[in-house]
Design an enzyme around this catalytic site. Sequence first.
Site, PDB file in Angstrom:
ATOM      1  N   ARG A 120      33.856  56.031  18.046  1.00  0.00           N
ATOM      2  CA  ARG A 120      33.901  57.447  18.349  1.00  0.00           C
ATOM      3  C   ARG A 120      33.662  57.632  19.838  1.00  0.00           C
ATOM      4  O   ARG A 120      32.837  56.946  20.441  1.00  0.00           O
ATOM      5  CB  ARG A 120      32.853  58.219  17.543  1.00  0.00           C
ATOM      6  CG  ARG A 120      33.207  58.359  16.059  1.00  0.00           C
ATOM      7  CD  ARG A 120      34.439  59.221  15.860  1.00  0.00           C
ATOM      8  NE  ARG A 120      34.800  59.423  14.468  1.00  0.00           N
ATOM      9  CZ  ARG A 120      35.701  58.723  13.804  1.00  0.00           C
ATOM     10  NH1 ARG A 120      36.322  57.711  14.415  1.00  0.00           N
ATOM     11  NH2 ARG A 120      35.998  59.000  12.547  1.00  0.00           N
ATOM     12  N   GLU A 127      38.711  64.284  23.103  1.00  0.00           N
ATOM     13  CA  GLU A 127      39.881  64.349  22.225  1.00  0.00           C
ATOM     14  C   GLU A 127      39.889  65.619  21.375  1.00  0.00           C
ATOM     15  O   GLU A 127      38.829  66.119  20.997  1.00  0.00           O
ATOM     16  CB  GLU A 127      39.979  63.102  21.351  1.00  0.00           C
ATOM     17  CG  GLU A 127      38.849  62.861  20.386  1.00  0.00           C
ATOM     18  CD  GLU A 127      39.020  61.542  19.636  1.00  0.00           C
ATOM     19  OE1 GLU A 127      39.096  61.606  18.388  1.00  0.00           O
ATOM     20  OE2 GLU A 127      39.075  60.475  20.259  1.00  0.00           O
ATOM     21  N   HIS A 129      43.787  57.489  19.909  1.00  0.00           N
ATOM     22  CA  HIS A 129      43.076  57.452  18.623  1.00  0.00           C
ATOM     23  C   HIS A 129      44.016  57.090  17.468  1.00  0.00           C
ATOM     24  O   HIS A 129      44.127  57.787  16.460  1.00  0.00           O
ATOM     25  CB  HIS A 129      42.373  58.780  18.323  1.00  0.00           C
ATOM     26  CG  HIS A 129      41.257  58.647  17.334  1.00  0.00           C
ATOM     27  ND1 HIS A 129      40.203  59.528  17.256  1.00  0.00           N
ATOM     28  CD2 HIS A 129      41.012  57.703  16.367  1.00  0.00           C
ATOM     29  CE1 HIS A 129      39.375  59.160  16.288  1.00  0.00           C
ATOM     30  NE2 HIS A 129      39.855  58.046  15.730  1.00  0.00           N
TER      31      HIS A 129
END
Length: 311
Positions: free
Chosen positions: A230, A259, A277
């Site tokens: 993350r 993001e 991602h």
Amino acid sequence: MKPALLVLVQLEPDHLALVSQQYDVVYAPSATQRTEAIASAGGTFRAVLSNGTTGITAAEIDAMPRLELVCALGAGYENIDIAACRARGIAVGNGAGTNDSCVADHAMALLLATVRRVPALDRATRDGVWRNTIPLPPNLSGKRLGIVGLGTIGRRIAQRGQGFDLEIGYHNRRPRADAPFQYFADVMALAEWADYLVIATPGGAETRHMVDTPVLRALGPAGYLVNIARGSVVNTAALADALRAGEVGGAGLDVYESEPKPPVELFDCPNVVLTPHVGGWSPEAVLASVTQFIENARRHFAGEPLVAPVN
């Protein structure tokens, strides 16, 4: 009558059709669609499909009085308000185990691309630059790989690292009795030991900015960072400063604090490889996660335990 399901994440048409066979689906992957769906039909939804990034808030849960199941597509669930779900007795499940291999593959791809400087060498080749005019990248093999978070994904990364003759060390909240690797009680000690530091720990408040300036300096100018966990785990500003100052050798990142907006502060940094991602996304992994959601939901509405509950 099929249970009403609110889908808050992007699905391929075939996957949406698969889910729609069992559920009365309202598809709301954008912020506007999400707000409108909850406002107009919140009282009908019995299940929600989200993911760790998209999540679901306590206020949204309150707006769905019939809600009894929330599932994450994929393993992450950090932005799903677990406390609000528990307070209501709402079951929570995820896609744990469905994309582990995909994420581990991507972690090694980022590590290889960064250490061997593949994107920069690709650009140099296209510009007509030959090898005797540029610094040669180091070997990947025969060095030390530190993994932050030795869960299922961390273990798969370790397996792949062993294939490159890497010595494995790890940091976890507690040692794994069945792990044959060196354990480090804190991230700083692991970074000082490692040549490569791969982040595979869950996100959330407990791990926010776990990797910051001191850790990056401990990793050092010959060290490389990879984050497939993350974005919140890595202090982006500290990483940008360390890359520009040559305090760390390079970084490969699939996740970001910003993001879905890109990490623009890293764009002009040397030796950084960025992907949007996609570490856990492949046709195989997404289908497995959708299939696991369907099984989680089937079990819930049949009064059976979930195949992948979030405890």
